[in-house]
Design a protein around this motif. Structure first.
Motif, PDB file in Angstrom:
ATOM      1  N   PRO A 293     -48.169 -28.182  -4.478  1.00  0.00           N
ATOM      2  CA  PRO A 293     -48.395 -29.501  -3.871  1.00  0.00           C
ATOM      3  C   PRO A 293     -47.208 -30.420  -4.075  1.00  0.00           C
TER       4      PRO A 293
ATOM      5  N   ASP B 202     -45.056 -34.108  -2.037  1.00  0.00           N
ATOM      6  CA  ASP B 202     -44.954 -35.042  -0.919  1.00  0.00           C
ATOM      7  C   ASP B 202     -43.509 -34.997  -0.440  1.00  0.00           C
TER       8      ASP B 202
ATOM      9  N   TYR C  21     -54.081 -32.922  -0.093  1.00  0.00           N
ATOM     10  CA  TYR C  21     -54.653 -33.215  -1.413  1.00  0.00           C
ATOM     11  C   TYR C  21     -54.987 -34.681  -1.559  1.00  0.00           C
ATOM     12  N   GLU C  22     -55.975 -34.952  -2.419  1.00  0.00           N
ATOM     13  CA  GLU C  22     -56.304 -36.305  -2.847  1.00  0.00           C
ATOM     14  C   GLU C  22     -56.426 -36.306  -4.358  1.00  0.00           C
ATOM     15  N   LYS C  23     -56.098 -37.430  -4.952  1.00  0.00           N
ATOM     16  CA  LYS C  23     -56.177 -37.551  -6.402  1.00  0.00           C
ATOM     17  C   LYS C  23     -57.608 -37.927  -6.795  1.00  0.00           C
TER      18      LYS C  23
ATOM     19  N   TRP D 274     -55.188 -33.482  -8.901  1.00  0.00           N
ATOM     20  CA  TRP D 274     -54.972 -33.426  -7.459  1.00  0.00           C
ATOM     21  C   TRP D 274     -55.812 -32.274  -6.938  1.00  0.00           C
ATOM     22  N   ASN D 275     -56.722 -32.551  -6.004  1.00  0.00           N
ATOM     23  CA  ASN D 275     -57.617 -31.536  -5.448  1.00  0.00           C
ATOM     24  C   ASN D 275     -57.422 -31.423  -3.951  1.00  0.00           C
TER      25      ASN D 275
ATOM     26  N   ARG E 210     -48.362 -38.237   1.606  1.00  0.00           N
ATOM     27  CA  ARG E 210     -49.564 -37.447   1.303  1.00  0.00           C
ATOM     28  C   ARG E 210     -49.165 -36.127   0.654  1.00  0.00           C
ATOM     29  N   LYS E 211     -49.792 -35.806  -0.472  1.00  0.00           N
ATOM     30  CA  LYS E 211     -49.551 -34.498  -1.108  1.00  0.00           C
ATOM     31  C   LYS E 211     -50.104 -33.407  -0.204  1.00  0.00           C
TER      32      LYS E 211
END
Length: 173
Positions: free
Chosen positions: A92, A94, A119-121, A126-127, A146-147
């Motif tokens: 992952p 950015d 991904y979202e934190k 980070w998932n 955005r990751k």
């Protein structure tokens, strides 16, 4: 359109069929090199690239789409052919300091696991929040902040070709 970091655009049949076929046939002649990492002297073993000139038809088509569909005039963009191989674990990342990424899938099996994870934190972790499957001639447009990562670490994944476009500056019409 005012771009916002939460916007994700997925567009199938992004390039017109004639241009897509031309680019698809070019891929066998492209000389890919290991993509550099941000650490000096290191290369990534799973990503290979070849830069595209600003007058290549793919970046021109992308700029035309952004102007016609999103009311954005791209002033600065870097574009590359990418070849990525199946790998063992996700990476992952950015693409800051850029503003917008546009990935155009070119060649590979139509599989979720050949696509891209967003991904979202969640707390400190980070998932993966979204899986976007690989489909030839599909474009994915999202914030460079955005990751994201290739899903090619998943079982059944294979290699894939794409065009990565990193939009660094734009104006609104």
């Amino acid at each position: 359109m005012i771009w916002n970091k939460d916007l994700i655009i997925i567009k199938d049949n992004f390039l017109d069929e004639t241009l897509f076929k031309k680019i698809y046939s070019e891929l066998d002649k492209v000389k890919f090199v290991n993509r550099s990492t941000h650490k000096e002297g290191e290369t990534q073993k799973i990503y290979f690239n070849a830069p595209l000139s600003t007058d290549h038809p793919a970046p021109i088509a992308l700029k035309s789409f952004f102007k016609a569909e999103l009311g954005m005039i791209i002033n600065k963009m870097e574009s590359f052919y990418f070849l990525s191989a199946k790998h063992e674990e996700p990476s992952p990342h950015d693409d800051t300091p850029g503003k917008i990424n546009c990935i155009i899938y070119l060649k590979g099996p139509s599989l979720v696991h050949n696509g891209t994870a967003l991904y979202e934190k969640n707390g400190e972790m980070w998932n993966i929040n979204s899986h976007i499957g690989f489909k030839e001639n599909r474009a994915i447009i999202f914030s460079s902040h955005r990751k994201h990562a290739s899903l090619q670490f998943e079982q059944g994944a294979t290699g894939r070709y794409l065009i990565a476009n990193f939009i660094k500056d734009y104006d609104l019409e």
